[in-house]
Design a protein around this motif. Structure first.
Motif, PDB file in Angstrom:
ATOM      1  N   THR A   4     -16.221  -6.370  28.921  1.00 32.94           N
ATOM      2  CA  THR A   4     -16.048  -7.515  29.808  1.00 32.94           C
ATOM      3  C   THR A   4     -14.574  -7.844  29.913  1.00 32.94           C
ATOM      4  OG1 THR A   4     -16.126  -9.206  28.091  1.00 32.94           O
ATOM      5  CG2 THR A   4     -18.246  -8.486  28.977  1.00 32.94           C
ATOM      6  N   GLN A   6     -13.352 -10.467  29.048  1.00 36.20           N
ATOM      7  CA  GLN A   6     -13.039 -11.363  27.946  1.00 36.20           C
ATOM      8  C   GLN A   6     -12.843 -10.636  26.615  1.00 36.20           C
ATOM      9  OE1 GLN A   6     -12.371 -14.603  28.431  1.00 36.20           O
ATOM     10  NE2 GLN A   6     -12.621 -14.075  30.574  1.00 36.20           N
ATOM     11  N   HIS A   8     -10.531  -9.019  24.030  1.00 41.36           N
ATOM     12  CA  HIS A   8      -9.104  -9.168  23.749  1.00 41.36           C
ATOM     13  C   HIS A   8      -8.635  -8.195  22.671  1.00 41.36           C
ATOM     14  CE1 HIS A   8     -10.277 -13.189  25.331  1.00 41.36           C
ATOM     15  NE2 HIS A   8      -9.242 -12.918  26.096  1.00 41.36           N
TER      16      HIS A   8
END
Length: 129
Positions: A4, A6, A8
């Motif tokens: 995704t 998101q 990191h």
């Protein structure tokens, strides 16, 4: 975990410093980092969320590390559907050694094909006059 926007990542060279390694782990927590690649770690603990290379020069830290592989100066695992390859190459080695290292690294990336691959690390260079 699916890939995704998101997810990191963090990469850093901590130069074998205990305080820098502590700061890296704190930063991972504060910034919600899923996977970090650390070159020249202070130490690589024997934990499920740490995976180190054969000579202790690079490690991957992550929530879920599957399908791991490792060699001298590199380590790889899948996390969140992405192949993460951590690499470290010393600036004190020869250009011929570097070329051989890149061939080996290319084979590692090819082994995980067709998954997405992210190579993180410290591939030092120097100019010879």
């Amino acid at each position: 975990m699916p890939v995704t926007a998101q997810f990191h990542f963090l990469q850093g060279n901590i130069n074998h410093c205990a305080r820098a390694q502590d700061l890296l782990l704190q930063s991972m927590s504060e910034w919600s980092i899923h996977v970090a690649v650390v070159t020249e770690p202070y130490f690589i603990p024997a934990r499920d969320n740490w995976l180190g290379c054969a000579d202790g020069l690079v490690a991957i830290i992550g929530e879920t590390l599957i399908d791991p592989s490792r060699g001298r100066g590199w380590v790889a695992a899948v996390s969140g559907g992405i192949v993460v390859v951590g690499a470290y190459f010393s600036p004190n080695k020869s250009l011929a050694d570097f070329e051989g290292f890149l061939v080996e690294l290319g084979a590692v990336v090819g082994r995980y094909h067709p998954r997405p691959v992210l190579v993180l690390g410290d591939l030092n260079a120097k100019i010879s006059a």
